[in-house]
Write an enzyme that holds these catalytic residues in place. Structure first.
Site, PDB file in Angstrom:
ATOM      1  N   HIS A 146      16.677  38.007   5.923  1.00  6.85           N
ATOM      2  CA  HIS A 146      17.304  36.982   5.074  1.00  6.85           C
ATOM      3  C   HIS A 146      18.669  36.596   5.634  1.00  6.85           C
ATOM      4  O   HIS A 146      19.668  37.293   5.438  1.00  6.85           O
ATOM      5  CB  HIS A 146      17.436  37.503   3.646  1.00  6.85           C
ATOM      6  CG  HIS A 146      16.118  37.877   3.036  1.00  6.85           C
ATOM      7  ND1 HIS A 146      15.121  36.963   2.829  1.00  6.85           N
ATOM      8  CD2 HIS A 146      15.611  39.061   2.644  1.00  6.85           C
ATOM      9  CE1 HIS A 146      14.065  37.562   2.315  1.00  6.85           C
ATOM     10  NE2 HIS A 146      14.333  38.839   2.196  1.00  6.85           N
ATOM     11  N   PHE A 198      12.056  44.065 -10.793  1.00  6.92           N
ATOM     12  CA  PHE A 198      12.965  43.219 -11.554  1.00  6.92           C
ATOM     13  C   PHE A 198      12.140  42.107 -12.209  1.00  6.92           C
ATOM     14  O   PHE A 198      11.591  41.250 -11.507  1.00  6.92           O
ATOM     15  CB  PHE A 198      14.034  42.646 -10.624  1.00  6.92           C
ATOM     16  CG  PHE A 198      14.478  43.650  -9.590  1.00  6.92           C
ATOM     17  CD1 PHE A 198      14.352  43.389  -8.239  1.00  6.92           C
ATOM     18  CD2 PHE A 198      14.944  44.893  -9.979  1.00  6.92           C
ATOM     19  CE1 PHE A 198      14.721  44.329  -7.287  1.00  6.92           C
ATOM     20  CE2 PHE A 198      15.315  45.844  -9.032  1.00  6.92           C
ATOM     21  CZ  PHE A 198      15.211  45.557  -7.687  1.00  6.92           C
ATOM     22  N   ASP A 250      11.349  39.074 -13.255  1.00  8.83           N
ATOM     23  CA  ASP A 250      11.780  37.663 -13.192  1.00  8.83           C
ATOM     24  C   ASP A 250      10.585  36.788 -13.555  1.00  8.83           C
ATOM     25  O   ASP A 250       9.703  37.208 -14.285  1.00  8.83           O
ATOM     26  CB  ASP A 250      12.288  37.374 -11.785  1.00  8.83           C
ATOM     27  CG  ASP A 250      11.150  37.354 -10.769  1.00  8.83           C
ATOM     28  OD1 ASP A 250      11.153  36.505  -9.874  1.00  8.83           O
ATOM     29  OD2 ASP A 250      10.226  38.174 -10.917  1.00  8.83           O
ATOM     30  N   ASP A 277       9.168  45.464  -4.948  1.00  5.04           N
ATOM     31  CA  ASP A 277       9.619  44.194  -5.549  1.00  5.04           C
ATOM     32  C   ASP A 277      10.045  43.206  -4.470  1.00  5.04           C
ATOM     33  O   ASP A 277       9.592  42.055  -4.429  1.00  5.04           O
ATOM     34  CB  ASP A 277      10.795  44.456  -6.503  1.00  5.04           C
ATOM     35  CG  ASP A 277      11.311  43.158  -7.078  1.00  5.04           C
ATOM     36  OD1 ASP A 277      12.017  42.432  -6.353  1.00  5.04           O
ATOM     37  OD2 ASP A 277      10.979  42.841  -8.224  1.00  5.04           O
ATOM     38  N   TYR A 278      10.931  43.649  -3.581  1.00  4.59           N
ATOM     39  CA  TYR A 278      11.401  42.741  -2.515  1.00  4.59           C
ATOM     40  C   TYR A 278      10.208  42.196  -1.731  1.00  4.59           C
ATOM     41  O   TYR A 278      10.145  41.006  -1.410  1.00  4.59           O
ATOM     42  CB  TYR A 278      12.305  43.490  -1.534  1.00  4.59           C
ATOM     43  CG  TYR A 278      13.708  43.801  -1.988  1.00  4.59           C
ATOM     44  CD1 TYR A 278      14.448  44.779  -1.324  1.00  4.59           C
ATOM     45  CD2 TYR A 278      14.326  43.147  -3.045  1.00  4.59           C
ATOM     46  CE1 TYR A 278      15.757  45.084  -1.693  1.00  4.59           C
ATOM     47  CE2 TYR A 278      15.625  43.437  -3.429  1.00  4.59           C
ATOM     48  CZ  TYR A 278      16.329  44.407  -2.745  1.00  4.59           C
ATOM     49  OH  TYR A 278      17.622  44.712  -3.107  1.00  4.59           O
ATOM     50  N   ASP A 323       9.215  38.228  -1.728  1.00  6.42           N
ATOM     51  CA  ASP A 323       9.158  37.462  -0.465  1.00  6.42           C
ATOM     52  C   ASP A 323       7.748  36.907  -0.262  1.00  6.42           C
ATOM     53  O   ASP A 323       7.572  35.758   0.145  1.00  6.42           O
ATOM     54  CB  ASP A 323       9.551  38.342   0.738  1.00  6.42           C
ATOM     55  CG  ASP A 323      11.051  38.605   0.770  1.00  6.42           C
ATOM     56  OD1 ASP A 323      11.477  39.570   1.414  1.00  6.42           O
ATOM     57  OD2 ASP A 323      11.816  37.843   0.130  1.00  6.42           O
TER      58      ASP A 323
HETATM   59  N1  LIG Z   1      11.962  40.259  -8.843  1.00  9.21           N
HETATM   60  C1  LIG Z   1      12.848  39.618  -8.084  1.00  9.21           C
HETATM   61  N2  LIG Z   1      13.386  38.470  -8.548  1.00  9.21           N
HETATM   62  C2  LIG Z   1      14.268  37.843  -7.738  1.00  9.21           C
HETATM   63  C3  LIG Z   1      14.647  38.316  -6.485  1.00  9.21           C
HETATM   64  C4  LIG Z   1      15.575  37.377  -5.985  1.00  9.21           C
HETATM   65  C5  LIG Z   1      16.275  37.363  -4.666  1.00  9.21           C
HETATM   66  N3  LIG Z   1      16.768  38.653  -4.368  1.00  9.21           N
HETATM   67  C6  LIG Z   1      16.392  39.218  -3.119  1.00  9.21           C
HETATM   68  C7  LIG Z   1      15.548  38.378  -2.272  1.00  9.21           C
HETATM   69  C8  LIG Z   1      15.906  38.475  -1.013  1.00  9.21           C
HETATM   70  C9  LIG Z   1      17.060  39.340  -0.889  1.00  9.21           C
HETATM   71  O1  LIG Z   1      16.603  40.584  -0.466  1.00  9.21           O
HETATM   72  C10 LIG Z   1      17.597  39.446  -2.302  1.00  9.21           C
HETATM   73  O2  LIG Z   1      18.055  40.717  -2.614  1.00  9.21           O
HETATM   74  C11 LIG Z   1      15.719  36.378  -6.926  1.00  9.21           C
HETATM   75  N4  LIG Z   1      14.927  36.689  -7.958  1.00  9.21           N
HETATM   76  C12 LIG Z   1      14.586  35.900  -9.129  1.00  9.21           C
HETATM   77  O3  LIG Z   1      13.570  34.989  -8.711  1.00  9.21           O
HETATM   78  C13 LIG Z   1      13.709  33.768  -9.446  1.00  9.21           C
HETATM   79  C14 LIG Z   1      14.040  32.676  -8.453  1.00  9.21           C
HETATM   80  O4  LIG Z   1      12.878  32.409  -7.706  1.00  9.21           O
HETATM   81  P1  LIG Z   1      12.773  30.997  -6.929  1.00  9.21           P
HETATM   82  O5  LIG Z   1      12.828  29.905  -8.039  1.00  9.21           O
HETATM   83  O6  LIG Z   1      11.461  31.088  -6.198  1.00  9.21           O
HETATM   84  O7  LIG Z   1      13.979  30.924  -6.020  1.00  9.21           O
HETATM   85  C15 LIG Z   1      14.849  33.998 -10.430  1.00  9.21           C
HETATM   86  O8  LIG Z   1      14.349  34.561 -11.630  1.00  9.21           O
HETATM   87  C16 LIG Z   1      15.680  35.049  -9.699  1.00  9.21           C
HETATM   88  O9  LIG Z   1      16.474  35.813 -10.606  1.00  9.21           O
HETATM   89  C17 LIG Z   1      14.067  39.530  -6.020  1.00  9.21           C
HETATM   90  O10 LIG Z   1      14.323  40.065  -4.936  1.00  9.21           O
HETATM   91  N5  LIG Z   1      13.175  40.137  -6.870  1.00  9.21           N
END
Ligand SMILES: Nc1nc2c(c(CN[C@H]3C=C[C@H](O)[C@@H]3O)cn2[C@@H]2O[C@H](COP(=O)(O)O)[C@@H](O)[C@H]2O)c(=O)[nH]1
Length: 341
Positions: free
Chosen positions: A53, A237, A239, A314-315, A319
């Site tokens: 990233h 997480f 989301d 999760d990551y 991705d």
């Molecule tokens: N479960 C989980 N949810 C995550 C992330 C991330 C980004 N973080 C990591 C990613 C790469 C780096 O390694 C960061 O550390 C964003 N989100 C959530 O996604 C949603 C946005 O989505 P889209 O509209 O498609 O961009 C929003 O709810 C946002 O809160 C994650 O990693 N896990």
């Protein structure tokens, strides 16, 4: 009212009583099987957070930790009302959407000499300055700019008053415990209190608080202040992307009634039963996938508890969801406008 404070206990409770969402046990096992060979690759490793990233900080410094705190304080609600028209941020010749648009805007501001990661700056930032820093390069603004302004002022003020203006001070107080850092964040920063009531019990998801701990672990490369002996106690997480990819991978199932509401574009409210069931079952489902993965390796005599945990799963899944947007376009994601995810 009884408080089920841990996200994992909350997920167990919700999954056991859920009506419109269910974990497909066989599906979860199959996902674990499909991940078996990937689990030892970079895509499933702590180093992937930086290597994969380009917008994430390269350093493992105090400045990088404060970058993570700022970004995770604003890490919510990027979905746009119409899929065709969305907020985009152009940075160094590339166009970013969603969560990455937030990161691109932060890096753009830093390049322009705006100290956006300094609590002393964002504690007193005006709404106009927020609009300027997080401006979109399309007609569609980033969602919830007023809420982002409020959350920035609040978090910046708390960071200045209680932690000398640096999130690293808060990290040091956790004494290498992920659960202690999670508690410090939820107790001191109100916008991280991601909780709901389900069947008369208080449940907690703590999506942004948990990803803040995870991203702190990642940016510090799991070393020094960023070493957490209990990092595996975090859940995924909850989301709006992880549930979508779990349904796509057939590890999670929605009832016909819920699918119909999602396909009609229903916007749910924070705490609606459907939303709580989707988030709780997603956490429980990924807990199962992790368990299966560890068992598969154990059968081969390999203890992979340091390489496989809910954070890295999760990551990887997040991705994967990003990279398979097209394949997943028929699986709707649940829409809630909130500051929690
Ligand atoms: N479960 C989980 N949810 C995550 C992330 C991330 C980004 N973080 C990591 C990613 C790469 C780096 O390694 C960061 O550390 C964003 N989100 C959530 O996604 C949603 C946005 O989505 P889209 O509209 O498609 O961009 C929003 O709810 C946002 O809160 C994650 O990693 N896990």
């Amino acid at each position: 009212m009884e408080q089920l404070s841990s996200p994992l206990e909350s997920a167990r409770f919700i999954a056991g009583r859920s009506r419109d969402v269910s974990v497909d046990e066989e599906g979860a096992r199959k996902v674990a099987e499909s991940l078996f060979d990937r689990a030892s690759e970079e895509a499933f490793s702590l180093s992937g957070w930086k290597a994969l990233h380009e917008l994430n900080p390269r350093a493992a410094s105090e400045e990088a930790v404060n970058w993570v705190f700022l970004v995770d304080t604003l890490n919510f609600s990027f979905w746009s009302d119409s899929a065709e028209q969305k907020c985009l941020v152009r940075y160094k010749g590339k166009e970013y959407s969603g969560y990455w648009a937030l990161c691109a805007a932060v890096n753009r501001a830093l390049d322009d000499g705006i100290p956006i990661t300094s609590a002393s700056y964002y504690a007193t930032m005006t709404l106009d300055q927020v609009r300027q820093v997080f401006r979109s390069d399309t007609e569609v603004p980033m969602p919830l700019l007023e809420e982002r302004h409020q959350v920035l002022n609040e978090s910046g003020t708390v960071l200045l008053e209680k932690f000398g203006g640096s999130f690293l001070t808060c990290v040091k107080k956790s004494e290498n415990s992920a659960q202690k850092l999670l508690r410090l964040v939820v107790e001191n920063f109100p916008s991280y209190r991601d909780e709901a009531v389900f069947e008369k019990k208080k449940v907690a998801f703590y999506k942004r608080a948990q990803i803040l701990v995870a991203d702190t672990w990642s940016v510090l490369e799991g070393k020094g202040d960023g070493f957490f002996g209990d990092i595996s106690s975090l859940t995924i997480f909850a989301d709006y992307r992880i549930p979508q990819v779990l349904v796509h991978l057939k590890a999670l199932k929605y009832s016909e009634d819920l699918m119909k509401k999602l396909r009609e574009g229903t916007v749910f409210k924070t705490g609606d039963r459907e939303e709580v069931e989707i988030r709780g079952c997603s956490i429980w489902c990924c807990n199962l996938i992790c368990k299966h993965l560890l068992e598969f390796y154990e059968k081969k005599g390999q203890d992979m508890r340091d390489q496989i945990n809910a954070v890295l799963l999760d990551y990887y899944l997040w991705d994967y969801a990003r990279d398979h947007r097209e394949d997943m376009k028929d699986i709707p994601f649940h829409q809630v406008r909130c500051i929690y995810y």
